[in-house]
Design an enzyme around this catalytic site. Sequence first.
Site, PDB file in Angstrom:
ATOM      1  N   SER A 102       0.815  -1.205   0.000  1.00  0.00           N
ATOM      2  CA  SER A 102       0.000   0.000   0.000  1.00  0.00           C
ATOM      3  C   SER A 102       0.856   1.266   0.000  1.00  0.00           C
ATOM      4  CB  SER A 102      -0.963  -0.035   1.191  1.00  0.00           C
ATOM      5  OG  SER A 102      -1.885   1.010   1.138  1.00  0.00           O
ATOM      6  N   ASP A 239      -2.580   6.236  -3.322  1.00  0.00           N
ATOM      7  CA  ASP A 239      -1.438   5.601  -2.670  1.00  0.00           C
ATOM      8  C   ASP A 239      -0.944   4.463  -3.565  1.00  0.00           C
ATOM      9  OD1 ASP A 239      -3.722   4.077  -2.264  1.00  0.00           O
ATOM     10  OD2 ASP A 239      -3.045   3.289  -0.343  1.00  0.00           O
ATOM     11  N   ASP A 241      -1.243   1.239  -3.778  1.00  0.00           N
ATOM     12  CA  ASP A 241      -2.125   0.203  -4.330  1.00  0.00           C
ATOM     13  C   ASP A 241      -3.490   0.747  -4.714  1.00  0.00           C
ATOM     14  OD1 ASP A 241      -3.217   0.531  -1.769  1.00  0.00           O
ATOM     15  OD2 ASP A 241      -3.622  -1.608  -1.518  1.00  0.00           O
ATOM     16  N   ASP A 243      -6.088   1.959  -3.172  1.00  0.00           N
ATOM     17  CA  ASP A 243      -7.347   1.706  -2.470  1.00  0.00           C
ATOM     18  C   ASP A 243      -7.815   2.942  -1.709  1.00  0.00           C
ATOM     19  OD1 ASP A 243      -5.498   1.675  -0.401  1.00  0.00           O
ATOM     20  OD2 ASP A 243      -6.220  -0.190   0.496  1.00  0.00           O
TER      21      ASP A 243
END
Length: 444
Positions: A102, A239, A241, A243
């Site tokens: 992440s 960010d 990843d 999400d």
Amino acid sequence: MSRLFGTDGVRGLANAELTPELALSVASAAARVLYERDDSHRRVALVGRDPRASGEMLEAAVTAGLTSAGADVLRVGVMPTPGVAHLVGEMDADLGVVISASHNPMPDNGIKLFAAGGHKLPDAVEDEIAERLQEYGDRPTGSHVGRVRDVPDAVQRYVDHLLVATPHPLEGLRVVVDCANGAAALAAPEAYRRAGAEVIALNAEPDGLNINDAVGSTHPGGLQDAVVEHGADLGIAHDGDADRCLAVDSAGTLVDGDQIMAILAVAMQEDGELIEDTLVTTVMSNLGLRLAMRGYGITLRTTAVGDRYVLEELRAGGLALGGEQSGHVVLPGHATTGDGLLTALRLMGRMAGTGHPLDVLAATMTRLPQVLVNVQVWDKTVAVQAPTVTDAVAEAEKELGDHGRVLLRPSGTEQLVRVMVEAPTADVAQDTADRLAQVVGAIR
């Protein structure tokens, strides 16, 4: 003994704490646990990752672990976490694996698991997987060994899904998107362009080493400057990843997750989509969000910090919107987990639908000044329960009344107590936090 799985999967320094051997064992154990729960058909697992260099190594290990346990693997390559979760459901897979850390620095990496349908695995299943890492038993041979297939149109499938969930075409909007040199680098600019916006992409050239390197949602300064420089209507920061997302208005002012949720909650209420007129947030959301929502007749339900707890509350109540101040926003009608691209499209759709600039929409709520002080203590549990501390907190809450808030949280990993105070002015918040920090720090 601490859990192998944290609130967001297994995470650590790649090739030191998170080794290929551990990744292989986790994947193999996950496939075996799921097979034993339902042996009616051959398992299918979908594997995606963010572009950090160690992801290539860990993807190979995860694929080996899954296939050695008899599961077939669909590799989607570099893909936002919510894209993997969506495709698990769309492609009727039994398991989803995301290799990503992440927003963490590049040397870290992680493994996140999704069950059939794209939902995060329950704690009990994660614990069972952790307990059985070294139990290999009889391994399949011959035609029972898992096979591997790539899914070349994975990003296209995900973007198609996002566009269906976008409420208004975005023609006339100019957006700068900071992709954090992460998993959003291809999908986000394509999704926003196909929705009709003019897109200026920043940090969309991942090389495996530059993910989250002073860019993205944890370092929005460059995006703020770029929005002003390009005369854009807004900026979007993802960010590693993808999400989560944060936004920036045309003047370069940051719009956080609380403000984004306020905008979306009002929009969904107007459209009859906000089930039970309820928004789910964590205890860290600004009091200003609660006060603003009260004015619209919208109820806030609060959970512990962590998007998995928001998800649990949303699913338990059959609710339609929740999230965190950090920019994790969940729309269960369209996604099974936090989706930064979906959030951004819905936010821009609100701008396009109303004709209002982002700063006007963000004024839906007024953020109260918030101060956070970390206090080193001998025993965090004793400190937060000490009578002098509870008395001091009660007195501070009485002084602040309905226009302020005090929250004491023991750290999950250190002997620290986090003292958070919100108040009508920054001075009052700081003075109150400092006073409480002295009381907490005096506990022995």
